[in-house]
Scaffold this motif. Structure first.
Motif, PDB file in Angstrom:
ATOM      1  N   UNK A 108      41.792  31.212  37.486  1.00 15.90           N
ATOM      2  CA  UNK A 108      42.293  32.547  37.189  1.00 15.90           C
ATOM      3  C   UNK A 108      41.155  33.432  36.664  1.00 15.90           C
ATOM      4  N   UNK A 109      40.335  32.868  35.771  1.00 20.36           N
ATOM      5  CA  UNK A 109      39.197  33.619  35.225  1.00 20.36           C
ATOM      6  C   UNK A 109      38.191  33.977  36.310  1.00 20.36           C
ATOM      7  N   UNK A 110      37.957  33.063  37.233  1.00 22.23           N
ATOM      8  CA  UNK A 110      37.022  33.336  38.324  1.00 22.23           C
ATOM      9  C   UNK A 110      37.523  34.502  39.177  1.00 22.23           C
ATOM     10  N   UNK A 111      38.829  34.532  39.441  1.00 21.07           N
ATOM     11  CA  UNK A 111      39.409  35.631  40.223  1.00 21.07           C
ATOM     12  C   UNK A 111      39.254  36.960  39.483  1.00 21.07           C
ATOM     13  N   UNK A 112      39.455  36.930  38.161  1.00 19.49           N
ATOM     14  CA  UNK A 112      39.304  38.152  37.360  1.00 19.49           C
ATOM     15  C   UNK A 112      37.865  38.669  37.415  1.00 19.49           C
ATOM     16  N   UNK A 113      36.897  37.756  37.320  1.00 23.53           N
ATOM     17  CA  UNK A 113      35.493  38.167  37.384  1.00 23.53           C
ATOM     18  C   UNK A 113      35.169  38.839  38.714  1.00 23.53           C
ATOM     19  N   UNK A 114      35.662  38.242  39.790  1.00 24.57           N
ATOM     20  CA  UNK A 114      35.419  38.817  41.119  1.00 24.57           C
ATOM     21  C   UNK A 114      36.044  40.206  41.232  1.00 24.57           C
ATOM     22  N   UNK A 160      33.927  42.699  39.398  1.00 18.34           N
ATOM     23  CA  UNK A 160      32.715  43.036  40.147  1.00 18.34           C
ATOM     24  C   UNK A 160      33.025  44.053  41.242  1.00 18.34           C
ATOM     25  N   UNK A 161      34.135  43.841  41.946  1.00 17.71           N
ATOM     26  CA  UNK A 161      34.517  44.770  43.009  1.00 17.71           C
ATOM     27  C   UNK A 161      34.826  46.143  42.444  1.00 17.71           C
ATOM     28  N   UNK A 162      35.539  46.194  41.327  1.00 17.33           N
ATOM     29  CA  UNK A 162      35.881  47.473  40.706  1.00 17.33           C
ATOM     30  C   UNK A 162      34.618  48.183  40.226  1.00 17.33           C
ATOM     31  N   UNK A 163      33.690  47.439  39.701  1.00 16.69           N
ATOM     32  CA  UNK A 163      32.437  48.026  39.219  1.00 16.69           C
ATOM     33  C   UNK A 163      31.642  48.603  40.387  1.00 16.69           C
TER      34      UNK A 163
END
Length: 198
Positions: free
Chosen positions: A85-91, A94-97
């Motif tokens: 779940x944390x890995x998905x949040x990080x991705x 990154x996309x939003x940034x």
């Protein structure tokens, strides 16, 4: 016979401790020396090692404490649901940034096109006033020291150096558009003109 200690003492078959006989450089024989029971020479005394001090001396050498345990635990964490779940949040972050950066560039170009107030001019004026105040203070102190010197007092070498710099301070004030008293030249000229007219 036992192994010799650091100081060369051995225990013979009878249980006595002795330093065995040896040969000198000139070829003569040195007699065996008996060692009193219970005596421990300084070479044989174990040095006390403070664990805290030893750890302090060894810091920076070797791996980071506990790092090996973390490497082993990582494989277990990767399989957990929370890690996924944390890995998905990080991705997603990154996309939003990345999307936000492209929008930010558009906003920057729009902001650059609009005229902005120039803070450098305000800063340079403030810097100029600050320097003028500083120079006026130094000039005042130097003149006071000069008066003391003229009065017959002895001055320290640093104070004499200040007195010598009076002309240099006046030149710097002149470069800033101020007279030797630290007043603006135009204001002084206009006040003199007013006095002359009256």
């Amino acid at each position: 016979m036992s192994q010799p200690t650091n100081s060369g003492i051995i225990t013979d078959k009878n249980g006595e401790r002795v330093i065995p006989e040896s040969k000198r450089a000139d070829g003569s024989t040195r007699k065996a020396i008996k060692v009193r029971p219970g005596y421990r020479p300084p070479e044989d005394v174990e040095v006390y090692k403070n664990r805290t001090a030893e750890g302090f001396r060894q810091r920076g050498k070797g791996p980071v404490p506990g790092a090996e345990g973390l490497k082993e635990d990582k494989s277990d964490q990767q399989s957990s649901a929370a890690a996924n779940k944390n890995a998905k949040r990080r991705e997603a972050r990154k996309k939003a940034k990345a999307a936000g950066e492209t929008e930010g560039e558009d906003q920057k170009t729009a902001a650059a096109a609009a005229p902005a107030p120039k803070p450098e001019e305000v800063d340079s004026e403030a810097e100029r006033e600050k320097k003028a105040r500083n120079l006026k203070k130094k000039l005042r102190q130097a003149k006071e020291l000069k008066d003391k010197k003229d009065g017959g007092e002895s001055l320290l070498p640093e104070q004499i150096a200040k007195v010598i710099k009076i002309n240099e301070l006046i030149r710097e004030l002149d470069a800033l558009g101020l007279d030797s008293e630290g007043e603006p030249k135009t204001a002084k000229a206009s006040s003199e003109a007013k006095e002359d007219s009256t």
